[in-house]
Design an enzyme around this catalytic site. Structure first.
Site, mmCIF file in Angstrom:
data_model
loop_
_atom_site.group_PDB
_atom_site.id
_atom_site.type_symbol
_atom_site.label_atom_id
_atom_site.label_comp_id
_atom_site.label_asym_id
_atom_site.label_seq_id
_atom_site.Cartn_x
_atom_site.Cartn_y
_atom_site.Cartn_z
ATOM 1 N N GLY A 115 0.881 -1.092 0.202
ATOM 2 C CA GLY A 115 -0.051 0.123 0.075
ATOM 3 C C GLY A 115 0.848 1.446 -0.053
ATOM 4 N N ASP A 116 0.384 2.293 -0.537
ATOM 5 C CA ASP A 116 0.982 3.808 -0.230
ATOM 6 C C ASP A 116 -0.158 4.694 -0.151
ATOM 7 O OD1 ASP A 116 3.774 4.980 -0.755
ATOM 8 O OD2 ASP A 116 2.442 6.087 -2.224
ATOM 9 N N SER A 117 0.258 5.941 0.221
ATOM 10 C CA SER A 117 -0.692 6.950 0.419
ATOM 11 C C SER A 117 0.004 8.479 -0.095
ATOM 12 C CB SER A 117 -1.035 7.090 2.070
ATOM 13 O OG SER A 117 -1.932 5.939 2.247
#
Length: 263
Positions: free
Chosen positions: A81-83
């Site tokens: 995941g990444d934000s």
């Protein structure tokens, strides 16, 4: 059933633990800046928020999926995941520096809010997939309302290599499937309090909390008092969208959420 988390983020681990899932944490070792620079050089332009977070989510999951963990091959689902936080067309990553964080807060408050983009990638690395039920765009893993999750689309051939998702509007989401991989982007639109003072910004930056998080704030920490509204999944703002991850597993692989619970 194991879930391998291609991250050492305490926030993501805690988020999953709250729902009964104890992930196996593995540092992906991805050079994020280099990955983004390569993709932008190929495109000849800057990445959009959805493109950036989906690109890095895929890179992180891929780095862990075929590695050995504690001397053993991966056996289960791998999540990367990444934000990134977008304010008035500008993407904000981790500020690192106090003055950078302070300036970003001034800009965010001047605009009034922004969009938190959350990228997700799930790779199926179960050793025994004989009982797997693969969901398809026309035959999802379970009955759903049209407004709860995005439709599962085949991954376009032009992006099959890196799984980048581009066409997502602020507050919206998208999900694509490609064999043993499902990639998704979820987003949440945040509104900040209109009366946050300079002293409050200074105090928050001095706490050190905003320096190593995307957008220079955490909804599950001291900044919660400065955020008046979230349109989207609250968990997406913490580090991953739990409703999106559940949907990816169910509709992409026929796997139910409770199968991951640490009973």
């Amino acid at each position: 059933m194991r879930l391998y988390l291609a991250s050492t983020s305490p926030a993501r681990r805690a988020l999953l633990a709250q729902t009964g899932i104890e992930p196996v944490l593995v540092a992906p070792g991805v050079d994020e800046d280099a990955a983004v620079a390569r993709r932008e050089a190929e495109l000849g332009r800057s990445l959009t928020g959805p493109e950036l977070v989906s690109l890095l989510a895929v890179a992180k999951a891929s780095a862990v999926a075929d590695a050995e963990v504690a001397g053993r091959t991966v056996d289960g689902f791998v999540f990367g995941g990444d934000s990134a936080f977008e304010v008035d067309g500008r993407l904000y990553g981790k500020p690192h520096d106090p003055e950078v964080a302070r300036q970003r807060w001034r800009e965010m408050l001047a605009v009034g809010g922004g969009t938190l983009w959350s990228g997700h990638c799930v790779l199926d690395r179960r050793a025994d997939r004989s009982g797997a039920v693969a969901a398809t765009p026309s035959q999802p893993g379970g009955a759903v309302r049209a407004d709860t999750v995005p439709p599962v689309r085949p991954l376009p051939a032009s992006t099959a290599g890196d799984g980048v998702i581009a066409d997502v509007t602020p507050g919206g989401s998208a999900m694509v499937a490609d064999g043993d991989r499902v990639v998704a982007v979820d987003s949440a639109v945040l509104t900040f309090a209109a009366d946050v003072s300079a002293d409050e910004i200074d105090a928050y930056v001095a706490s050190g909390e905003p320096l190593e998080v995307a957008g220079a704030f955490t909804i599950d920490g001291r900044a919660a008092a400065y955020i008046t509204r979230i349109d989207g999944a609250p968990s997406a703002v913490v580090g991953l969208s739990l409703p999106m991850l559940r949907s990816m597993l169910l509709r992409g692989f026929g796997a139910t959420w409770h199968e991951l619970w640490a009973l």
